[in-house]
Design a protein around this motif. Structure first.
Motif, PDB file in Angstrom:
ATOM      1  N   VAL A 117       7.718  19.347  -6.804  1.00  0.00           N
ATOM      2  CA  VAL A 117       6.555  19.568  -7.497  1.00  0.00           C
ATOM      3  C   VAL A 117       5.273  19.320  -7.352  1.00  0.00           C
ATOM      4  N   ARG A 118       4.920  18.096  -6.643  1.00  0.00           N
ATOM      5  CA  ARG A 118       3.545  18.025  -6.946  1.00  0.00           C
ATOM      6  C   ARG A 118       3.860  16.803  -5.148  1.00  0.00           C
ATOM      7  N   THR A 119       2.346  16.196  -4.868  1.00  0.00           N
ATOM      8  CA  THR A 119       2.699  15.759  -3.408  1.00  0.00           C
ATOM      9  C   THR A 119       0.824  15.184  -4.314  1.00  0.00           C
ATOM     10  N   ILE A 120       0.834  13.222  -3.689  1.00  0.00           N
ATOM     11  CA  ILE A 120      -0.621  12.947  -3.496  1.00  0.00           C
ATOM     12  C   ILE A 120      -0.647  12.633  -2.547  1.00  0.00           C
ATOM     13  N   ASN A 121      -1.819  12.966  -2.028  1.00  0.00           N
ATOM     14  CA  ASN A 121      -1.364  12.114  -0.407  1.00  0.00           C
ATOM     15  C   ASN A 121      -2.778  10.979  -0.685  1.00  0.00           C
ATOM     16  N   VAL A 122      -2.301   9.773  -0.495  1.00  0.00           N
ATOM     17  CA  VAL A 122      -3.270   7.830   0.076  1.00  0.00           C
ATOM     18  C   VAL A 122      -4.209   7.993   0.740  1.00  0.00           C
ATOM     19  N   THR A 123      -5.132   8.216   0.715  1.00  0.00           N
ATOM     20  CA  THR A 123      -5.799   8.509   1.476  1.00  0.00           C
ATOM     21  C   THR A 123      -6.436   6.770   2.194  1.00  0.00           C
ATOM     22  N   ASP A 124      -6.704   6.245   1.375  1.00  0.00           N
ATOM     23  CA  ASP A 124      -6.895   4.686   1.226  1.00  0.00           C
ATOM     24  C   ASP A 124      -5.771   3.599   0.981  1.00  0.00           C
ATOM     25  N   ASP A 125      -4.713   3.781   1.297  1.00  0.00           N
ATOM     26  CA  ASP A 125      -3.942   2.834   1.429  1.00  0.00           C
ATOM     27  C   ASP A 125      -3.201   2.456   0.346  1.00  0.00           C
ATOM     28  N   LYS A 166      -2.849   0.276  -3.598  1.00  0.00           N
ATOM     29  CA  LYS A 166      -1.637  -0.265  -4.534  1.00  0.00           C
ATOM     30  C   LYS A 166      -1.618  -0.192  -5.712  1.00  0.00           C
ATOM     31  N   GLU A 167      -2.672   1.176  -5.818  1.00  0.00           N
ATOM     32  CA  GLU A 167      -2.678   1.647  -7.667  1.00  0.00           C
ATOM     33  C   GLU A 167      -2.852   3.298  -7.326  1.00  0.00           C
ATOM     34  N   VAL A 168      -2.360   4.259  -7.998  1.00  0.00           N
ATOM     35  CA  VAL A 168      -2.174   5.623  -8.201  1.00  0.00           C
ATOM     36  C   VAL A 168      -2.161   5.843  -9.048  1.00  0.00           C
ATOM     37  N   GLU A 169      -3.283   7.027  -9.657  1.00  0.00           N
ATOM     38  CA  GLU A 169      -2.783   7.917 -10.806  1.00  0.00           C
ATOM     39  C   GLU A 169      -1.916  10.082 -10.467  1.00  0.00           C
ATOM     40  N   LEU A 170      -0.976   9.962 -11.205  1.00  0.00           N
ATOM     41  CA  LEU A 170      -0.368  10.222 -10.801  1.00  0.00           C
ATOM     42  C   LEU A 170      -0.708  11.835 -12.609  1.00  0.00           C
ATOM     43  N   SER A 171      -1.395  12.537 -12.675  1.00  0.00           N
ATOM     44  CA  SER A 171      -1.360  13.431 -13.237  1.00  0.00           C
ATOM     45  C   SER A 171      -0.464  14.558 -13.778  1.00  0.00           C
ATOM     46  N   VAL A 172       0.640  14.421 -15.084  1.00  0.00           N
ATOM     47  CA  VAL A 172       1.599  15.211 -15.423  1.00  0.00           C
ATOM     48  C   VAL A 172       1.000  16.437 -16.449  1.00  0.00           C
ATOM     49  N   SER A 173      -0.829  16.785 -16.886  1.00  0.00           N
ATOM     50  CA  SER A 173      -0.981  17.617 -18.029  1.00  0.00           C
ATOM     51  C   SER A 173      -0.253  18.401 -17.653  1.00  0.00           C
ATOM     52  N   ASN A 174      -0.082  19.215 -16.796  1.00  0.00           N
ATOM     53  CA  ASN A 174       0.358  20.905 -16.995  1.00  0.00           C
ATOM     54  C   ASN A 174       1.606  20.618 -15.935  1.00  0.00           C
ATOM     55  N   VAL A 175       2.793  19.568 -16.226  1.00  0.00           N
ATOM     56  CA  VAL A 175       3.884  20.010 -15.984  1.00  0.00           C
ATOM     57  C   VAL A 175       4.768  19.745 -16.952  1.00  0.00           C
ATOM     58  N   GLN A 176       5.785  20.673 -16.748  1.00  0.00           N
ATOM     59  CA  GLN A 176       7.120  20.917 -17.897  1.00  0.00           C
ATOM     60  C   GLN A 176       8.117  19.587 -17.924  1.00  0.00           C
ATOM     61  N   ALA A 177       7.579  19.161 -19.114  1.00  0.00           N
ATOM     62  CA  ALA A 177       8.665  17.996 -20.457  1.00  0.00           C
ATOM     63  C   ALA A 177      10.083  18.444 -19.328  1.00  0.00           C
ATOM     64  N   ASN A 233       0.491  -1.278  -0.142  1.00  0.00           N
ATOM     65  CA  ASN A 233      -0.005   0.391  -0.083  1.00  0.00           C
ATOM     66  C   ASN A 233       0.821   1.221  -0.255  1.00  0.00           C
ATOM     67  N   LEU A 234       0.366   2.155  -0.580  1.00  0.00           N
ATOM     68  CA  LEU A 234       0.860   3.973  -0.796  1.00  0.00           C
ATOM     69  C   LEU A 234       0.507   5.054  -0.091  1.00  0.00           C
ATOM     70  N   SER A 235       1.201   5.577   0.993  1.00  0.00           N
ATOM     71  CA  SER A 235       0.640   6.307   1.957  1.00  0.00           C
ATOM     72  C   SER A 235       0.388   7.850   0.907  1.00  0.00           C
ATOM     73  N   LYS A 236       1.722   8.049   0.017  1.00  0.00           N
ATOM     74  CA  LYS A 236       1.757   9.021  -0.245  1.00  0.00           C
ATOM     75  C   LYS A 236       2.558   8.859  -2.019  1.00  0.00           C
ATOM     76  N   VAL A 237       2.715  10.327  -2.224  1.00  0.00           N
ATOM     77  CA  VAL A 237       3.266  10.100  -3.489  1.00  0.00           C
ATOM     78  C   VAL A 237       4.167  11.318  -4.132  1.00  0.00           C
ATOM     79  N   ASN A 238       5.614  11.635  -4.007  1.00  0.00           N
ATOM     80  CA  ASN A 238       5.758  12.587  -4.058  1.00  0.00           C
ATOM     81  C   ASN A 238       6.557  12.813  -5.566  1.00  0.00           C
ATOM     82  N   LEU A 239       6.423  14.015  -6.400  1.00  0.00           N
ATOM     83  CA  LEU A 239       6.671  14.361  -8.138  1.00  0.00           C
ATOM     84  C   LEU A 239       8.352  15.130  -7.180  1.00  0.00           C
ATOM     85  N   TYR A 240       9.370  15.280  -7.647  1.00  0.00           N
ATOM     86  CA  TYR A 240       9.747  16.157  -7.292  1.00  0.00           C
ATOM     87  C   TYR A 240      10.901  16.647  -8.885  1.00  0.00           C
TER      88      TYR A 240
END
Length: 87
Positions: A45-53, A55-66, A31-38
């Motif tokens: 750049v972005r943090t996702i707190n996974v509230t339900d622990d 095992k699958e998370v979607e991380l949107s990067v549509s507005n992140v520079q290449a 289970n994941l509890s947090k995902v950080n993007l550096y």
């Protein structure tokens, strides 16, 4: 100055598609509890707190520079790092 150490022993982690332009999908065996993007300079750049622990998370990067980024995947007992590319 910050440095990032990339841990390569993440056999239980799958990130796809990589590279991506819209979103990354992260699947883990534990289970994941947090995902950080550096960015390459170590700035958060972005943090996702996974509230339900989930095992699958979607991380949107549509507005992140290449470029190259690092994901920090956290649960209650460990952290791991993965390199991803946004195009």
């Amino acid at each position: 100055m910050y440095s990032i150490v990339v841990k390569k022993s993440n056999a239980g982690v799958s990130i796809y598609p990589n590279p991506a332009s819209g979103a990354f999908y992260i699947k883990t065996k534990t289970n994941l509890s947090k995902v950080n993007l550096y960015n390459q300079t170590g700035a958060l750049v972005r943090t996702i707190n996974v509230t339900d622990d989930s095992k699958e998370v979607e991380l949107s990067v549509s507005n992140v520079q290449a470029g190259v980024y690092f994901l920090e995947l956290q649960n209650d007992s460990e952290k791991s790092w993965k390199k991803v590319i946004v195009n």
